[in-house]
Scaffold this active site. Structure first.
Site, PDB file in Angstrom:
ATOM      1  CG  ASP A 191      -1.459   0.834   1.298  1.00  0.00           C
ATOM      2  OD1 ASP A 191      -2.146   2.004   1.073  1.00  0.00           O
ATOM      3  OD2 ASP A 191      -2.516   1.621   2.455  1.00  0.00           O
TER       4      ASP A 191
ATOM      5  CG  ASN B   6      -3.492   5.376  -1.171  1.00  0.00           C
ATOM      6  OD1 ASN B   6      -3.219   4.422  -0.433  1.00  0.00           O
ATOM      7  ND2 ASN B   6      -3.792   5.509  -2.320  1.00  0.00           N
TER       8      ASN B   6
ATOM      9  CG  ASP C  63      -5.903   3.431   0.238  1.00  0.00           C
ATOM     10  OD1 ASP C  63      -5.342   2.510   0.479  1.00  0.00           O
ATOM     11  OD2 ASP C  63      -6.628   3.368  -0.858  1.00  0.00           O
TER      12      ASP C  63
ATOM     13  CG  ASP D  17      -1.784   2.483  -3.545  1.00  0.00           C
ATOM     14  OD1 ASP D  17      -0.669   1.783  -3.732  1.00  0.00           O
ATOM     15  OD2 ASP D  17      -2.137   2.704  -2.705  1.00  0.00           O
TER      16      ASP D  17
ATOM     17  CG  ASP E 188      -6.212 -11.895 -15.491  1.00  0.00           C
ATOM     18  OD1 ASP E 188      -6.932 -12.604 -15.509  1.00  0.00           O
ATOM     19  OD2 ASP E 188      -5.630 -12.606 -14.323  1.00  0.00           O
TER      20      ASP E 188
ATOM     21  CG  ASP F 254     -10.417 -15.054 -15.453  1.00  0.00           C
ATOM     22  OD1 ASP F 254     -10.235 -15.704 -14.781  1.00  0.00           O
ATOM     23  OD2 ASP F 254     -12.275 -15.256 -15.849  1.00  0.00           O
TER      24      ASP F 254
ATOM     25  CD  GLU G 145      -8.025 -19.807 -14.429  1.00  0.00           C
ATOM     26  OE1 GLU G 145      -7.463 -20.252 -13.171  1.00  0.00           O
ATOM     27  OE2 GLU G 145      -8.815 -19.387 -14.851  1.00  0.00           O
TER      28      GLU G 145
ATOM     29  CG  HIS H 205      -5.731 -15.073  -7.995  1.00  0.00           C
ATOM     30  ND1 HIS H 205      -4.843 -15.787  -8.890  1.00  0.00           N
ATOM     31  CD2 HIS H 205      -6.504 -14.660  -8.079  1.00  0.00           C
ATOM     32  CE1 HIS H 205      -5.454 -15.939  -9.840  1.00  0.00           C
ATOM     33  NE2 HIS H 205      -6.711 -15.538 -10.081  1.00  0.00           N
ATOM     34  CG  ASP H 206      -7.952 -18.874  -8.320  1.00  0.00           C
ATOM     35  OD1 ASP H 206      -8.624 -17.522  -7.749  1.00  0.00           O
ATOM     36  OD2 ASP H 206      -7.735 -18.271  -9.982  1.00  0.00           O
TER      37      ASP H 206
HETATM   38  C1  NOJ Z   1      -9.951 -17.511 -12.614  1.00  0.00           C
HETATM   39  C2  NOJ Z   1      -9.739 -16.428 -11.803  1.00  0.00           C
HETATM   40  O1  NOJ Z   1      -8.285 -16.608 -12.007  1.00  0.00           O
HETATM   41  C3  NOJ Z   1     -10.115 -16.809 -10.219  1.00  0.00           C
HETATM   42  O2  NOJ Z   1     -10.087 -15.356  -9.249  1.00  0.00           O
HETATM   43  C4  NOJ Z   1     -11.417 -15.791 -10.600  1.00  0.00           C
HETATM   44  O3  NOJ Z   1     -12.238 -15.881  -9.254  1.00  0.00           O
HETATM   45  C5  NOJ Z   1     -12.341 -17.438 -11.662  1.00  0.00           C
HETATM   46  N1  NOJ Z   1     -11.822 -17.167 -13.032  1.00  0.00           N
HETATM   47  C6  NOJ Z   1     -13.319 -16.183 -12.419  1.00  0.00           C
HETATM   48  O4  NOJ Z   1     -12.821 -15.098 -12.838  1.00  0.00           O
END
Ligand code: NOJ
Length: 564
Positions: free
Chosen positions: A28, A30, A32, A36, A105, A202, A256, A328-329
């Protein structure tokens, strides 16, 4: 710009090391409490010091955040929480100056329901240009969504149902409509002409749905309907249109492909239908789960090896692999495939196991310091739409503790806690109030502490990157797995001509004696990398023991041998 020579342009990705930034939790700038692009700007030198040569940004666009950026309400702008287009350009330029490419992305299977296209589409009407931008029906079919109940939601304004394969606030675009495809091309051009180097795309294998949208079958409604939209009938035609735009700029495309098989991935990666430079496979993410992390089963090294080798062998010299353990998934990999008890050892063993495979490694923010899963005490503290829905969708009769335990081991939120920069308040992520919980282990696990420790996970990642870089055998050599049935050790070879590198990784917290495959005992080998550097000193030449190699808990090593 004319189509450039492949080597001049796209081929950079084969020798790249990517770093993935989920910006909201990165840094971060700034105050908040939300990560960012100001924070990113200040951390670019850190990435450079890690040997990173390319950055993948998760969605940075304006979004109501029903799915943290994967529900986009404006494709050609930056979310005000993260900065603005000017700040993005500063980050892009500085990254380029430091020798790092940047990819964005691209989320085109769905938009947010707050996107102006959807707002218009809801109004219906024969002369409405947005009428067929989404998938509308008078009657829903039986599909389940992946994130939130049924895949259809009734819209009272239009008086019809719309399809959403993910959350309700993520209506699926109708890619069969040529106007939608033109919109996609405009989005590509917008970012490419600004100078971005490519896209991570995605759920790209879901964008073409089978005509008539037939009912799904089978015991798991999500899986039972997936064959009606996975690798759909027009997928390769549509992707060829997008590829042509990317070709104009020499842009890299990484797809993906949830639940994609290696055979269908090959269609995206090679031959006449080639539209992607790399695909993200999910097979190796199923070494401890079935379909989603929520269907948990004990980690199996053999399943992991099977998945990795399947992709290594199949793609071999015909296509190029993407290599990852975290994003992140998925929850944090030390908590999944390694051991929090043997934190440093298993974190470095996991790095060794995947960084030397054939392909391009991706490091997800925090992976390089061995961040682990957070354990929050109530489901109300979690924010991820899929975790919250899995909690009320599956195993609902189990006691609360068991259900919460599943969340601890499976939630995407575990990979989305603020990055741990130092031992100061809020892990140095923000001077404000962090938007999400900081993992309490930040005092021990943080960048500053690991910078100081020569043998930290962070410095080990640096060594891995350094060893791979410009090494023709590790970059381009053939792959061969050994001793597949061994449930504790992953051993593979990378070979080019007479030079071989052997990677040997123990996946157990017990010391073991590993009987090397036939033909190794007695040969001399040079230690190139070791996560027990006092025991095996890098640079040393050793005879490989005939009676078995004594491996400490999660010991990993890379040795070089001349083949005769
Ligand atoms: C794959 C992405 O990596 C995930 O984070 C997202 O929730 C789903 N696709 C839907 O966009």
């Amino acid at each position: 710009m004319a189509v450039k020579n492949e080597l001049e342009t796209r081929d950079w990705y084969k020798t790249a090391v990517f770093y993935q930034i989920w910006v909201r939790s990165f840094a971060d700038g700034n105050g908040d409490g939300i990560g960012d692009l100001y924070g990113v700007y200040d951390k670019l030198e850190y990435l450079k010091s890690l040997g990173i040569t390319a950055i993948w940004f998760n969605p940075l666009y304006p979004s109501p955040n029903a799915d943290f950026g994967y529900d986009i309400s404006d494709y050609c702008n930056i979310h005000p929480d993260y900065g603005d287009l000017e700040q993005f350009k500063k980050v892009l330029n500085k990254a380029h100056e430091l020798g790092m490419k940047v990819i964005m992305d691209l989320v085109i299977n769905h938009t947010s329901d707050e996107h102006p296209w959807f707002i218009e589409s809801r109004k219906g009407g024969d002369d409405n240009p947005y009428k067929d931008y989404y998938i509308w029906r008078d009657e829903p079919n039986n599909w389940d969504s992946i994130f939130e109940g049924k895949a259809w939601e009734y819209d009272s304004v239009r008086g019809q149902y719309y399809l959403h394969l993910f959350a309700k606030k993520q209506p699926d675009l109708n890619m069969d409509n040529p106007k939608v495809r033109e919109e996609v091309k405009n989005i590509l051009r917008f970012w490419l002409s600004m100078g971005v180097d490519g896209f991570r795309e995605d759920v790209i294998n879901f964008i073409s749905k089978r005509e008539g949208l037939p009912n799904g079958i089978g015991f798991l409604p999500i899986i039972g309907s997936m064959h009606h939209y996975k690798d759909g009938p027009h997928i390769h035609e549509y992707l060829a249109e997008f590829r042509a735009v990317c070709d104009e700029y020499g842009a890299v495309q990484i797809g993906e492909g949830p639940m994609t098989t290696v055979n269908s991935a090959m269609k995206y990666l090679s031959g006449d239908t080639k539209s992607m430079d790399m695909m993200f496979s999910f097979d190796h993410m199923m070494a401890d789960c079935l379909f989603t992390e929520y269907f948990h089963r004990p980690f199996s090294l053999i399943r992991l090896k099977t998945a990795l080798s399947r992709w290594q062998y199949k793609l071999a010299d015909k296509a190029w692999n993407s290599l990852y353990l975290e994003n992140h998934d998925h929850p944090r990999v030390i908590s999944r495939y390694g051991s929090e008890k043997y934190h440093r050892e298993s974190g470095t063993a996991l790095a060794t196991a995947y960084m030397f495979l054939r392909g391009t490694p991706f490091i997800y923010q925090g992976q390089e310091i061995g961040m682990t899963n957070i354990k929050l005490s109530s489901i109300d503290q979690y924010v991820d739409v899929s975790s919250k829905n899995n909690y009320i969708r599956y195993h609902v009769k189990d006691p609360v503790e068991a259900r919460l335990h599943r969340i601890h081991i499976s939630s995407r939120d575990s990979a989305r806690t603020p990055m741990q920069w130092d031992a100061s308040e809020n892990a140095g992520f923000t001077t404000g109030k962090p938007w999400f919980y900081v993992n309490p282990n930040y005092k021990a696990i943080n960048v500053a502490a690991e910078e100081e420790d020569e043998n930290s996970i962070l410095n080990y990642y640096r060594k891995c990157v350094e060893l791979r870089k410009e090494n023709q055998v590790l970059l381009f050599g053939d792959y061969k797995e050994y001793d597949h049935k061994n449930p504790f050790v992953y051993m593979y070879e990378r070979r080019k001509g007479k030079t071989s590198y052997f990677v040997i990784c123990s996946f157990t917290g017990e010391p073991i004696t590993y009987k090397l495959p036939r033909g190794f005992g007695g040969h001399t080998a040079k230690i190139m990398l070791s996560n027990y550097p006092k025991k095996r000193v890098p640079g040393e030449i050793r005879r490989m023991p005939e009676d078995g190699l004594k491996l400490a808990p999660y010991e990993a090593l890379v040795v070089k041998m001349k083949r005769v």
